[in-house]
Design an enzyme around this catalytic site. Structure first.
Site: not given
Ligand code: GUN
Length: 291
Positions: A52, A96, A119
């Site tokens: 990211k 996350q 998100d």
């Molecule tokens: N864990 C697995 N996929 C995601 C996501 O798209 N965002 C976040 N914050 N955590 C995750």
């Protein structure tokens, strides 16, 4: 069979985003800035967060990574969330998941300002999505919508079967594909662990979306000839022949299906890269104050 190249498509969209950010910079506008919070040392999470941050750099976005140790308390995480909510420089941020067991994920998600929730996990954004109001769409389903759109895969009136009912993939995916729009207007069935005669459902699907987290569980006998198959699974399977000791496997038996279906996403290089691009698209929206 068409291999739906999420990796290539994500690269193309990132180039488009970079052009847009360059134009914003030239005009003296606000450069989008994403912050990410990573708590603990979960190996998969570290890889995702690194991707990211790297993708932000590739597109000319600002990014900040906040790492907290696995022993950080819930109060520590909530304090950081509060700071990020108030920091004017940060347009959007993510925490996350999964978080260490002693931290309540629901409490943390609810503490994020919905206007910065790129998100799309906050109930306000999920509610707005369900009502068709402006919102941040969750990254994985939104990435799949973008993929279907750019590959011009018809969804109107099609039978879609979604395997898995998670809050972040299966459930929002079913909402997006069943609502009015393009892609959309599909007849959607969600299947899960209590579904009876799963194969009877999957064999009817024109578009099958697998998001269950069981390696290669979708086999050729479960799909209709000519179906489009989207594989959301990223599973680590032990493999001593690899230096790192595992290989990545999707929820779909790619080799088994490839002579039967009309289009399919690979793992890796399918849905995963599109998820990151969705997050960037949401952050750009956030910097423009669209939501
Ligand atoms: N864990 C697995 N996929 C995601 C996501 O798209 N965002 C976040 N914050 N955590 C995750």
């Amino acid at each position: 069979m068409i291999v739906i190249d999420g990796k290539g498509l994500a690269k193309k969209i990132k180039e488009e985003l970079k052009l847009e950010v360059d134009a914003i910079r030239s005009a003296g506008g606000k450069i989008p800035h994403l912050a990410a919070v990573l708590v603990g040392e979960d190996p998969a999470s570290q890889v995702y967060v690194r991707n990211k941050v790297r993708s932000c750099e590739q597109c000319g976005f600002g990014s900040t990574l906040h790492r907290l140790p696995a022993e950080a308390t819930e109060a520590d995480v909530l304090e950081l969330v509060d700071q990020l909510n108030r920091n004017q420089e940060i347009d959007g941020f993510i925490v996350q998941l999964p978080l260490p067991k002693h931290i309540n994920e629901e409490k943390v998600t609810l503490a994020i300002d919905p206007k910065k929730d790129v998100d799309g996990f906050h109930p306000v954004n999920i509610g707005r999505m369900t009502l068709g109001l402006p919102c941040y769409l969750p990254a994985t389903p939104n990435g799949i919508m973008e993929m279907l759109s750019r590959y011009e895969i018809e969804t109107n009136g099609k039978e879609v079967v979604v395997l898995g009912r998670s809050n972040i993939v299966g459930t929002p995916m079913s909402v997006l594909l069943s609502r009015k729009g393009n892609p959309g207007n599909a007849t959607v069935t969600i299947c899960h662990s209590r579904t009876k005669d799963l194969e009877a459902h999957t064999r009817r699907a024109d578009i099958l979306i697998a998001a269950i987290g069981i390696p290669e569980m979708v086999t050729a006998d479960m799909v209709k000839e000519g179906a489009v198959v989207i594989d959301v699974g990223i599973n680590r399977v032990d493999d001593d022949s690899r230096e790192r000791g595992y290989r990545l496997a999707g929820d779909v038996d790619f080799a088994g299906l490839k002579n039967k279906v009309s289009a399919m996403t690979p793992v890796p290089g399918g849905v995963g890269p599109m998820t990151v691009v969705s997050l960037l698209m949401n952050t750009l929206k956030a910097s423009k104050g669209i939501v």
